[in-house]
Design a protein around this motif. Structure first.
Motif, PDB file in Angstrom:
ATOM      1  N   UNK A 184       0.810  -1.246  -0.006  1.00  0.00           N
ATOM      2  CA  UNK A 184       0.054   0.062   0.085  1.00  0.00           C
ATOM      3  C   UNK A 184       0.819   1.173  -0.027  1.00  0.00           C
ATOM      4  N   UNK A 185       2.092   1.306   0.804  1.00  0.00           N
ATOM      5  CA  UNK A 185       2.751   2.516   0.816  1.00  0.00           C
ATOM      6  C   UNK A 185       3.446   2.668  -0.615  1.00  0.00           C
ATOM      7  N   UNK A 186       3.979   1.523  -1.097  1.00  0.00           N
ATOM      8  CA  UNK A 186       4.560   1.673  -2.334  1.00  0.00           C
ATOM      9  C   UNK A 186       3.459   1.970  -3.513  1.00  0.00           C
ATOM     10  N   UNK A 187       2.137   1.618  -3.459  1.00  0.00           N
ATOM     11  CA  UNK A 187       1.402   2.134  -4.345  1.00  0.00           C
ATOM     12  C   UNK A 187       1.041   3.564  -4.247  1.00  0.00           C
ATOM     13  N   UNK A 188       1.048   4.233  -2.997  1.00  0.00           N
ATOM     14  CA  UNK A 188       0.674   5.601  -2.761  1.00  0.00           C
ATOM     15  C   UNK A 188       1.771   6.267  -3.701  1.00  0.00           C
ATOM     16  N   UNK A 189       2.918   6.202  -4.001  1.00  0.00           N
ATOM     17  CA  UNK A 189       3.656   6.780  -4.619  1.00  0.00           C
ATOM     18  C   UNK A 189       3.337   7.270  -6.023  1.00  0.00           C
ATOM     19  N   UNK A 190       2.353   6.297  -6.544  1.00  0.00           N
ATOM     20  CA  UNK A 190       1.802   6.605  -7.757  1.00  0.00           C
ATOM     21  C   UNK A 190       0.398   6.956  -7.938  1.00  0.00           C
ATOM     22  N   UNK A 191      -0.415   6.855  -6.837  1.00  0.00           N
ATOM     23  CA  UNK A 191      -1.823   7.179  -6.968  1.00  0.00           C
ATOM     24  C   UNK A 191      -1.976   7.601  -5.432  1.00  0.00           C
ATOM     25  N   UNK A 192      -3.330   8.573  -5.394  1.00  0.00           N
ATOM     26  CA  UNK A 192      -3.691   9.229  -4.051  1.00  0.00           C
ATOM     27  C   UNK A 192      -5.210   8.718  -4.040  1.00  0.00           C
ATOM     28  N   UNK A 193      -5.674   7.758  -4.740  1.00  0.00           N
ATOM     29  CA  UNK A 193      -6.957   7.005  -4.848  1.00  0.00           C
ATOM     30  C   UNK A 193      -6.658   5.981  -3.685  1.00  0.00           C
ATOM     31  N   UNK A 194      -7.304   6.082  -2.566  1.00  0.00           N
ATOM     32  CA  UNK A 194      -7.634   5.323  -1.399  1.00  0.00           C
ATOM     33  C   UNK A 194      -8.012   3.818  -1.861  1.00  0.00           C
ATOM     34  N   UNK A 195      -8.994   3.709  -2.665  1.00  0.00           N
ATOM     35  CA  UNK A 195      -9.341   2.508  -3.080  1.00  0.00           C
ATOM     36  C   UNK A 195      -8.238   1.715  -3.920  1.00  0.00           C
ATOM     37  N   UNK A 196      -7.596   2.521  -4.862  1.00  0.00           N
ATOM     38  CA  UNK A 196      -6.500   1.707  -5.506  1.00  0.00           C
ATOM     39  C   UNK A 196      -5.475   1.221  -4.799  1.00  0.00           C
ATOM     40  N   UNK A 197      -5.009   2.182  -3.621  1.00  0.00           N
ATOM     41  CA  UNK A 197      -4.016   1.858  -2.807  1.00  0.00           C
ATOM     42  C   UNK A 197      -4.523   0.473  -2.034  1.00  0.00           C
ATOM     43  N   UNK A 258      -7.320  -0.541  10.651  1.00  0.00           N
ATOM     44  CA  UNK A 258      -6.681   0.318   9.491  1.00  0.00           C
ATOM     45  C   UNK A 258      -7.399   0.339   8.283  1.00  0.00           C
ATOM     46  N   UNK A 259      -8.116  -0.648   7.755  1.00  0.00           N
ATOM     47  CA  UNK A 259      -8.707  -0.446   6.569  1.00  0.00           C
ATOM     48  C   UNK A 259      -9.955   0.719   6.641  1.00  0.00           C
ATOM     49  N   UNK A 260     -10.592   0.121   7.874  1.00  0.00           N
ATOM     50  CA  UNK A 260     -11.721   1.204   8.105  1.00  0.00           C
ATOM     51  C   UNK A 260     -11.341   2.373   8.267  1.00  0.00           C
ATOM     52  N   UNK A 261     -10.381   2.957   8.688  1.00  0.00           N
ATOM     53  CA  UNK A 261      -9.769   4.397   8.871  1.00  0.00           C
ATOM     54  C   UNK A 261      -9.449   4.841   7.640  1.00  0.00           C
ATOM     55  N   UNK A 262      -8.874   4.114   6.541  1.00  0.00           N
ATOM     56  CA  UNK A 262      -8.473   4.584   5.356  1.00  0.00           C
ATOM     57  C   UNK A 262      -9.651   4.786   4.380  1.00  0.00           C
ATOM     58  N   UNK A 263     -10.554   3.793   4.545  1.00  0.00           N
ATOM     59  CA  UNK A 263     -11.531   4.020   3.615  1.00  0.00           C
ATOM     60  C   UNK A 263     -12.633   5.005   4.130  1.00  0.00           C
ATOM     61  N   UNK A 264     -12.966   5.186   5.308  1.00  0.00           N
ATOM     62  CA  UNK A 264     -13.652   6.232   5.874  1.00  0.00           C
ATOM     63  C   UNK A 264     -13.021   7.492   5.712  1.00  0.00           C
ATOM     64  N   UNK A 265     -11.771   7.603   6.046  1.00  0.00           N
ATOM     65  CA  UNK A 265     -11.057   8.735   5.803  1.00  0.00           C
ATOM     66  C   UNK A 265     -11.171   9.272   4.553  1.00  0.00           C
ATOM     67  N   UNK A 266     -11.324   8.433   3.422  1.00  0.00           N
ATOM     68  CA  UNK A 266     -11.529   8.924   2.138  1.00  0.00           C
ATOM     69  C   UNK A 266     -10.280   9.830   1.539  1.00  0.00           C
ATOM     70  N   UNK A 267      -9.110   9.243   1.677  1.00  0.00           N
ATOM     71  CA  UNK A 267      -8.045   9.965   1.255  1.00  0.00           C
ATOM     72  C   UNK A 267      -7.334  11.335   1.810  1.00  0.00           C
TER      73      UNK A 267
END
Length: 700
Positions: A184-197, A258-267
């Protein structure tokens, strides 16, 4: 590599430490989810203020375990055994680094003892060795953030590195957490879309794993109830709670948070770490992990100043090197970026390499918003912030506004190169420190004056403060010139056996009461460099965090007695201090052996398992040992020594040659190429009692 790789690294590492600091006050189990809610309600800021935030295991592991890339995996991918060796080398047994909760209780403590007993990784963390519950606690994902940071835009490689590191202590679902977050950290370098991450993380673990199932359950609940994270938290409690996944801190319920906070935090970085904290369970671990992901994804502009400012670009840690335990975040971001380029096998930008130094302090203020832990003593008169309006070199500097000061009014602007217990509000994870600035070194900086009012320009005086007496050694004043850069350079004065805990300038007004001095200075190119030459007087030291300043002790009982540091031990024991990256130097120690056969000085020590040790070694003998995950005798000589007598040891390492003298007489000389830098200290290989005093360290 991403074009903004360094800046994203910086924001990710800041995000991790913001999350840790936010979640830590409500981590203890007495802080239930319900109690957090009833006490703090909707958390939108830090819930506790700290003088300075003390060490945390969630910050220790990502820093120290990554050093496997320097020590063993220099030109290849890492293995679990590489990281296991970092565990043994950089941890002090029983204190600091991680939670020493007991064998069979704390997963990390259990794995460490396994390693010490010769059970190699990955067996040391396996289900076969430790059982399912111990192997699947949360530690598998809390020490791995940096493996994702040094493998940008490559989720599989990041996940593979994270898994190798996690297998030292974990197995099963515990290892899957490492894979998920590194990807997830690695992917975040190429997108800010939390669903993709999130999907990138899930793609690196089996779809039928429990970790994937709890993650999918959260995502499905969010699809039906997108605006109620507390209802989702209730679902986790009901279906995936600690009653079903037992042990001290199981990974599965916390994975759900962790997944809850990321998806409800919506980026949104800020809301994500807040939700992770409000959801309870392992709050600092969860907020730290998601803080790294969202820090990378959102960038610096996504991190609220209320969270960033108290960090002030600095954290402290509690590994075996007191020097490395004082960490400047922008400097470390550069180090991670250099490692990332190395792992990707692509050339590192020349300017990045030139701007990074291990041995010295160099603050260039080039990263957006960076302050490098520069502090102000009087916020009534002065305020500091990053600026891009003026710079001596590059694009950034530190702007210090001074507001209506008159003759005799002063404020210090300083860097803090050493800490004592009084600098902290608590004793989390028992940090230890070695000075980042010492007598004999030079300090330089560029200062630009932009004065708006007053009938005299401002003046500055270089100064240092001593850590125990709080005595300030102020050098001569220099009048600044309006609208000009002035180069300031001075030598750190003799601290006479104390340690220096502030280095900077005293900013003083010369204007009379009307008109008052008003304006600003810009500071750029701040350096502390050169060879140190200082003494340690134990009459002027303290007992802090279970150690005698400025040492980090590994085993043994250490105390201050009669102007000496006193060791009593029934086992091999060491005390280390000094610049971890010092190369050529001499160490002088007055030593008085009281009992036992081993009384040694350590040089070029790179941790508990690497370094040289020389001194008394049995009746009428001195010996030189190399410790390289086991002691080997390199040389010995006859010397008639006796208990209860003072001896002056002097050990010099220069190039590949080590020279040992006692009372001015050379008794041993040997060449060896294994270690070319490291800390110094004192040690014993057996049960012993020894007094150590009058220590002097001189770089050559």
């Amino acid at each position: 590599m991403p074009s903004n790789y360094l800046e994203k690294l910086y924001s990710g590492y800041l995000g991790m430490n913001i999350g840790i600091r936010l979640g830590a006050p409500v981590e203890p189990t007495i802080w239930t989810y319900e109690r957090i809610q009833s006490t703090y309600g909707d958390i939108t800021d830090y819930v506790k203020e700290f003088k300075n935030f003390a060490a945390d295991d969630d910050a220790n592991g990502p820093f120290y375990f990554l050093r496997a890339l320097y020590d063993d995996a220099k030109d290849r991918d890492i293995t679990p055994n590489d990281v296991a060796r970092a565990w043994l080398n950089y941890a002090r047994e029983g204190i600091g680094m991680f939670w020493w909760g007991g064998y069979g209780v704390s997963t990390e403590h259990t794995a460490y003892i396994n390693l010490k007993k010769g059970i190699e990784a990955p067996q040391s963390g396996s289900i076969e060795q430790n059982g399912l519950i111990i192997a699947e606690q949360i530690g598998g994902q809390i020490f791995i953030d940096t493996w994702g940071l040094v493998n940008p835009c490559n989720p599989k490689k990041a996940a593979d590195f994270g898994e190798a590191a996690a297998r030292v202590s974990h197995d099963g679902e515990g290892v899957l957490g490492a894979r998920f977050f590194c990807a997830a950290i690695s992917k975040a370098f190429e997108t800010s879309d939390i669903n993709e991450i999130i999907e990138a993380g899930l793609a690196q673990i089996p779809a039928d794993s429990i970790y994937a199932k709890v993650s999918r359950a959260v995502l499905a609940f969010h699809a039906q109830h997108p605006n109620d994270f507390r209802a989702c938290r209730d679902m986790l409690e009901r279906d995936w709670g600690y009653d079903k996944y037992t042990g001290v801190c199981h990974i599965i319920p916390n994975a759900g948070v962790c997944v809850l906070s990321m998806i409800y935090g919506q980026g949104d970085f800020n809301r994500t770490v807040e939700i992770a904290t409000m959801c309870g369970w392992d709050t600092d671990c969860n907020a730290g992990n998601v803080g790294t992901v969202l820090g990378v994804a959102c960038g610096l502009e996504g991190i609220a100043d209320k969270y960033r400012k108290p960090i002030n670009d600095s954290i402290v840690m509690s590994g075996i090197s007191g020097f490395m335990n004082i960490l400047d975040i922008p400097t470390y971001a550069k180090e991670l970026a250099i490692l990332g380029h190395r792992l990707a096998n692509v050339p590192c930008p020349e300017g990045l390499v030139e701007s990074f130094t291990e041995h010295d302090i160099y603050f260039d203020f080039e990263l957006p918003g960076s302050t490098h832990n520069i502090r102000i003593s009087d916020p009534f008169f002065c305020q500091a912030k990053h600026s891009t309006e003026k710079s001596f070199k590059g694009t950034g500097s530190l702007e210090v506004v001074f507001d209506r000061m008159v003759r005799g009014e002063k404020s210090k602007v300083f860097y803090k190169p050493f800490y004592t217990r009084d600098d902290f509000s608590d004793e989390r994870y028992s940090p230890t420190f070695a000075p980042k600035a010492s007598s004999g070194q030079k300090v330089s900086m560029q200062i630009f004056l932009d004065q708006w009012g007053g009938n005299e320009t401002m003046g500055i005086a270089p100064y240092v403060r001593l850590s125990k007496s709080k005595k300030e050694l102020v050098q001569g004043y220099v009048k600044l010139v309006d609208q000009e850069w002035v180069h300031i350079e001075f030598v750190l004065p003799d601290s006479e056996g104390e340690l220096i805990d502030e280095v900077g300038i005293v900013l003083e007004a010369y204007s009379t009461r009307k008109p008052k001095s008003l304006g600003r200075i810009f500071i750029d190119e701040f350096r502390i460099y050169g060879n140190a030459d200082y003494t340690i007087d134990f009459n002027k030291q303290l007992s802090n965090f279970g150690c005698i300043t400025p040492f980090a002790h590994n085993n043994g009982a250490w105390s201050l007695e009669n102007g000496a540091m006193y060791l009593m031990t029934a086992e091999p024991s060491e005390a280390y201090t000094g610049n971890y990256f010092a190369k050529d130097y001499s160490v002088s120690v007055q030593l008085n052996p009281q009992s036992g056969h081993s009384h040694l000085v350590a040089v070029r020590a790179q941790g508990a398992m690497r370094g040289y040790h020389v001194g008394f070694d049995g009746a009428n003998q001195v010996s030189l040992y190399i410790n390289n995950f086991g002691f080997t005798k390199l040389a010995s000589a006859e010397f008639p020594w006796q208990l209860g007598k003072d001896y002056d040891f002097k050990v010099t390492v220069q190039g590949n040659t080590l020279t040992f003298a006692i009372d001015g007489q050379e008794v041993l000389k040997h060449t060896d190429d294994t270690f070319d830098y490291g800390m110094f200290g004192v040690s014993t290989r057996t049960a012993a009692r020894t007094y150590f005093k009058h220590i002097r360290f001189t770089e050559i």
